[in-house]
Motif scaffolding. Sequence first.
Motif, PDB file in Angstrom:
ATOM      1  N   LYS A   1      68.759  18.524  29.298  1.00 21.87           N
ATOM      2  CA  LYS A   1      68.154  17.222  29.040  1.00 21.87           C
ATOM      3  C   LYS A   1      67.898  16.416  30.313  1.00 21.87           C
ATOM      4  O   LYS A   1      67.023  15.547  30.335  1.00 21.87           O
ATOM      5  CB  LYS A   1      69.049  16.406  28.102  1.00 21.87           C
ATOM      6  CG  LYS A   1      69.077  16.902  26.666  1.00 21.87           C
ATOM      7  CD  LYS A   1      70.001  16.039  25.819  1.00 21.87           C
ATOM      8  CE  LYS A   1      69.977  16.482  24.354  1.00 21.87           C
ATOM      9  NZ  LYS A   1      68.661  16.228  23.717  1.00 21.87           N
ATOM     10  N   THR A   2      68.655  16.696  31.391  1.00 21.79           N
ATOM     11  CA  THR A   2      68.599  15.802  32.559  1.00 21.79           C
ATOM     12  C   THR A   2      68.166  16.480  33.855  1.00 21.79           C
ATOM     13  O   THR A   2      68.066  15.802  34.886  1.00 21.79           O
ATOM     14  CB  THR A   2      69.986  15.169  32.800  1.00 21.79           C
ATOM     15  OG1 THR A   2      70.945  16.199  33.111  1.00 21.79           O
ATOM     16  CG2 THR A   2      70.456  14.374  31.597  1.00 21.79           C
ATOM     17  N   SER A   3      67.904  17.774  33.840  1.00 27.72           N
ATOM     18  CA  SER A   3      67.640  18.479  35.100  1.00 27.72           C
ATOM     19  C   SER A   3      66.434  17.927  35.847  1.00 27.72           C
ATOM     20  O   SER A   3      66.366  18.004  37.082  1.00 27.72           O
ATOM     21  CB  SER A   3      67.443  19.972  34.827  1.00 27.72           C
ATOM     22  OG  SER A   3      66.338  20.187  33.950  1.00 27.72           O
ATOM     23  N   ALA A   4      65.486  17.337  35.128  1.00 27.93           N
ATOM     24  CA  ALA A   4      64.285  16.808  35.785  1.00 27.93           C
ATOM     25  C   ALA A   4      64.525  15.457  36.453  1.00 27.93           C
ATOM     26  O   ALA A   4      63.696  15.007  37.251  1.00 27.93           O
ATOM     27  CB  ALA A   4      63.149  16.688  34.761  1.00 27.93           C
ATOM     28  N   ARG A   5      65.639  14.812  36.141  1.00 28.60           N
ATOM     29  CA  ARG A   5      65.861  13.474  36.692  1.00 28.60           C
ATOM     30  C   ARG A   5      67.269  13.246  37.228  1.00 28.60           C
ATOM     31  O   ARG A   5      67.611  12.115  37.595  1.00 28.60           O
ATOM     32  CB  ARG A   5      65.544  12.407  35.647  1.00 28.60           C
ATOM     33  CG  ARG A   5      66.356  12.542  34.365  1.00 28.60           C
ATOM     34  CD  ARG A   5      65.961  11.446  33.375  1.00 28.60           C
ATOM     35  NE  ARG A   5      66.554  11.659  32.068  1.00 28.60           N
ATOM     36  CZ  ARG A   5      67.777  11.271  31.731  1.00 28.60           C
ATOM     37  NH1 ARG A   5      68.545  10.654  32.621  1.00 28.60           N
ATOM     38  NH2 ARG A   5      68.227  11.505  30.519  1.00 28.60           N
ATOM     39  N   GLY A   6      68.057  14.306  37.277  1.00 27.82           N
ATOM     40  CA  GLY A   6      69.432  14.124  37.746  1.00 27.82           C
ATOM     41  C   GLY A   6      69.878  15.236  38.665  1.00 27.82           C
ATOM     42  O   GLY A   6      69.352  16.352  38.639  1.00 27.82           O
ATOM     43  N   LEU A   7      70.864  14.934  39.512  1.00 31.33           N
ATOM     44  CA  LEU A   7      71.439  15.917  40.422  1.00 31.33           C
ATOM     45  C   LEU A   7      72.948  15.714  40.457  1.00 31.33           C
ATOM     46  O   LEU A   7      73.424  14.574  40.627  1.00 31.33           O
ATOM     47  CB  LEU A   7      70.856  15.751  41.829  1.00 31.33           C
ATOM     48  CG  LEU A   7      71.381  16.704  42.908  1.00 31.33           C
ATOM     49  CD1 LEU A   7      70.972  18.146  42.607  1.00 31.33           C
ATOM     50  CD2 LEU A   7      70.859  16.292  44.288  1.00 31.33           C
TER      51      LEU A   7
ATOM     52  N   GLU B   1      68.379   7.510  30.096  1.00 28.42           N
ATOM     53  CA  GLU B   1      67.073   7.941  30.594  1.00 28.42           C
ATOM     54  C   GLU B   1      66.812   7.500  32.033  1.00 28.42           C
ATOM     55  O   GLU B   1      65.668   7.460  32.486  1.00 28.42           O
ATOM     56  CB  GLU B   1      65.943   7.460  29.675  1.00 28.42           C
ATOM     57  CG  GLU B   1      66.066   7.992  28.248  1.00 28.42           C
ATOM     58  CD  GLU B   1      64.908   7.584  27.370  1.00 28.42           C
ATOM     59  OE1 GLU B   1      64.263   6.548  27.663  1.00 28.42           O
ATOM     60  OE2 GLU B   1      64.650   8.277  26.379  1.00 28.42           O
ATOM     61  N   GLN B   2      67.885   7.182  32.775  1.00 31.38           N
ATOM     62  CA  GLN B   2      67.759   6.796  34.174  1.00 31.38           C
ATOM     63  C   GLN B   2      67.978   8.014  35.077  1.00 31.38           C
ATOM     64  O   GLN B   2      68.711   8.941  34.727  1.00 31.38           O
ATOM     65  CB  GLN B   2      68.767   5.708  34.526  1.00 31.38           C
ATOM     66  CG  GLN B   2      68.643   4.453  33.682  1.00 31.38           C
ATOM     67  CD  GLN B   2      67.255   3.849  33.754  1.00 31.38           C
ATOM     68  OE1 GLN B   2      66.768   3.505  34.830  1.00 31.38           O
ATOM     69  NE2 GLN B   2      66.605   3.719  32.600  1.00 31.38           N
ATOM     70  N   HIS B   3      67.354   7.984  36.246  1.00 31.88           N
ATOM     71  CA  HIS B   3      67.585   9.037  37.235  1.00 31.88           C
ATOM     72  C   HIS B   3      68.952   8.811  37.884  1.00 31.88           C
ATOM     73  O   HIS B   3      69.386   7.660  38.054  1.00 31.88           O
ATOM     74  CB  HIS B   3      66.482   9.009  38.287  1.00 31.88           C
ATOM     75  CG  HIS B   3      65.148   9.443  37.747  1.00 31.88           C
ATOM     76  ND1 HIS B   3      64.344  10.333  38.392  1.00 31.88           N
ATOM     77  CD2 HIS B   3      64.478   9.096  36.602  1.00 31.88           C
ATOM     78  CE1 HIS B   3      63.244  10.535  37.685  1.00 31.88           C
ATOM     79  NE2 HIS B   3      63.297   9.783  36.594  1.00 31.88           N
ATOM     80  N   PHE B   4      69.635   9.893  38.244  1.00 37.40           N
ATOM     81  CA  PHE B   4      70.996   9.745  38.743  1.00 37.40           C
ATOM     82  C   PHE B   4      71.345  10.813  39.777  1.00 37.40           C
ATOM     83  O   PHE B   4      70.818  11.928  39.752  1.00 37.40           O
ATOM     84  CB  PHE B   4      72.008   9.801  37.592  1.00 37.40           C
ATOM     85  CG  PHE B   4      72.030  11.121  36.851  1.00 37.40           C
ATOM     86  CD1 PHE B   4      72.837  12.180  37.284  1.00 37.40           C
ATOM     87  CD2 PHE B   4      71.244  11.315  35.720  1.00 37.40           C
ATOM     88  CE1 PHE B   4      72.861  13.380  36.602  1.00 37.40           C
ATOM     89  CE2 PHE B   4      71.259  12.529  35.032  1.00 37.40           C
ATOM     90  CZ  PHE B   4      72.069  13.572  35.478  1.00 37.40           C
ATOM     91  N   LEU B   5      72.243  10.437  40.687  1.00 38.09           N
ATOM     92  CA  LEU B   5      72.908  11.350  41.617  1.00 38.09           C
ATOM     93  C   LEU B   5      74.391  11.206  41.334  1.00 38.09           C
ATOM     94  O   LEU B   5      74.979  10.150  41.561  1.00 38.09           O
ATOM     95  CB  LEU B   5      72.590  10.976  43.066  1.00 38.09           C
ATOM     96  CG  LEU B   5      73.379  11.707  44.157  1.00 38.09           C
ATOM     97  CD1 LEU B   5      73.187  13.207  44.076  1.00 38.09           C
ATOM     98  CD2 LEU B   5      73.005  11.175  45.542  1.00 38.09           C
ATOM     99  N   TRP B   6      75.028  12.272  40.849  1.00 40.40           N
ATOM    100  CA  TRP B   6      76.396  12.210  40.346  1.00 40.40           C
ATOM    101  C   TRP B   6      77.294  13.103  41.200  1.00 40.40           C
ATOM    102  O   TRP B   6      77.076  14.308  41.289  1.00 40.40           O
ATOM    103  CB  TRP B   6      76.409  12.666  38.886  1.00 40.40           C
ATOM    104  CG  TRP B   6      77.715  12.484  38.163  1.00 40.40           C
ATOM    105  CD1 TRP B   6      78.858  11.913  38.628  1.00 40.40           C
ATOM    106  CD2 TRP B   6      77.982  12.879  36.803  1.00 40.40           C
ATOM    107  NE1 TRP B   6      79.834  11.919  37.666  1.00 40.40           N
ATOM    108  CE2 TRP B   6      79.324  12.503  36.522  1.00 40.40           C
ATOM    109  CE3 TRP B   6      77.226  13.513  35.818  1.00 40.40           C
ATOM    110  CZ2 TRP B   6      79.916  12.757  35.287  1.00 40.40           C
ATOM    111  CZ3 TRP B   6      77.815  13.756  34.587  1.00 40.40           C
ATOM    112  CH2 TRP B   6      79.141  13.375  34.333  1.00 40.40           C
ATOM    113  N   VAL B   7      78.291  12.504  41.818  1.00 45.74           N
ATOM    114  CA  VAL B   7      79.304  13.250  42.558  1.00 45.74           C
ATOM    115  C   VAL B   7      80.441  13.604  41.610  1.00 45.74           C
ATOM    116  O   VAL B   7      81.121  12.713  41.088  1.00 45.74           O
ATOM    117  CB  VAL B   7      79.858  12.434  43.747  1.00 45.74           C
ATOM    118  CG1 VAL B   7      81.035  13.167  44.401  1.00 45.74           C
ATOM    119  CG2 VAL B   7      78.767  12.185  44.782  1.00 45.74           C
TER     120      VAL B   7
END
Length: 454
Positions: A324-330, A296-302
Amino acid sequence: MENETKRRGHLVLVPCPLQGHLSPMLHLATLLHSRGFSITIVHTCFNSPNPSNYPPDFNFQPISDGLSDGEEVFNRGLVPFAMELNLNCETPFRDCMTRMLSDDLQNTVVFVIYDSAMYFVHTVANDLKVPTIVLRTSNATSFIAFTILMHKGCLQFEDNDQLDEPVAELPFLRSKDLPRLDTSSTGCTALLHEVMSHTINATKTASALIWNTFDHLESTTLQKVQHDLQVPVFPIGPLHKCSPSSCTSLLAEDRSCIGWLETQAPKSVIYISFGSIATISECELVEMAWGLAASEQHFLWVVRPGSVCGSKWVELLPPEFETKTSARGLVVKWAPQQQVLAHEAIGGFWTHGGWNSTLESICEGIPMLCQPCYGDQRVNARLVSHVWRVGMQLEDRLKREQIEKAIRRLMVGQEGLEMRERAMVLKEKVELSLKKGGLSYQSLEKLTDFLMSP
């Protein structure tokens, strides 16, 4: 500046064409240019740098490498790649240096500075009677670890009870923390032994060593290197911080992620990147994805194209993951890592533990999850987790439940908070070291004097 450039002479720099090696050499070139030296970069055609990113009076000299026809050069592994590179480049480099020395009567080449992985340079420079300096792009501890491996003849590892035993020469390391490369292909162990012998010998026979590290991190180890090798040692790092800024990335950076970070709360985002070479399996990708989702953490993933075996990019990610993660991840293909790590939204870095990534994280006071893959990364991970205590090491390829717990420990746990506090102390030491009078600054002054009096 023109008179100063002539007075200080001409330096030839030879980088290894891998991202983690190329970047520090190019930062070093920019730094030495700012100190009044004229610069020639002799580089391979494979992964060649972009001259437009550097001062107009930089001289770039490409040499043939036999690897520039678009083939996937890493398919056979890093060890055969290193051997082939050194075999193919020796004659073209000799021809290039011979021309340069005959044409350069007014601005004499005073030193050749080369990456230790490009050990053919030593042979050529020695024949042409040009003194050499080696740039070590990894840390001093990993160099000692490699020499231990060579001395013991244990370039392969087997599962046994001794893997958890401390290394006598470096007791904070366990046997399983010593560097390792893939030697699974036929004849690769013998090749690795030959490549490492050449690399270590080139380091030991250079006139001096430049290290992309700083004294506060490795004072005892640097003293040991100085004592053992009996040549000047110049720890002037972190090079990306002490040289004027220039883009050294071989891959196109998706800068839109910086705008996304602007929308995130301070210290709320975990940044994930495993560098420019490491690969993972589809199973590992899926476990990482669900661990991230559950944390449930926000993330920037390469996710680098081609970094997942059997995949072009992210098509193997479960469809439900994005929902599930589009609101908090990229998820991006590549990021401007130094700028990302410096952003106030970043609270942690899940990394393969390459030395550049480790240094860049330390410089910004960012705690780490280290998941080492090959080479010196196990050494780096152990330093991060058990010596500097600014991160945790993920020992094995983990399941999603373990990943979720590790991310939470780093990002929102008390343990992660304490790591962040220690990381900020290291960041302050970096800044002090680079200021006038600091240890890296002093080392750079000594290096400048050394280059002016070969």
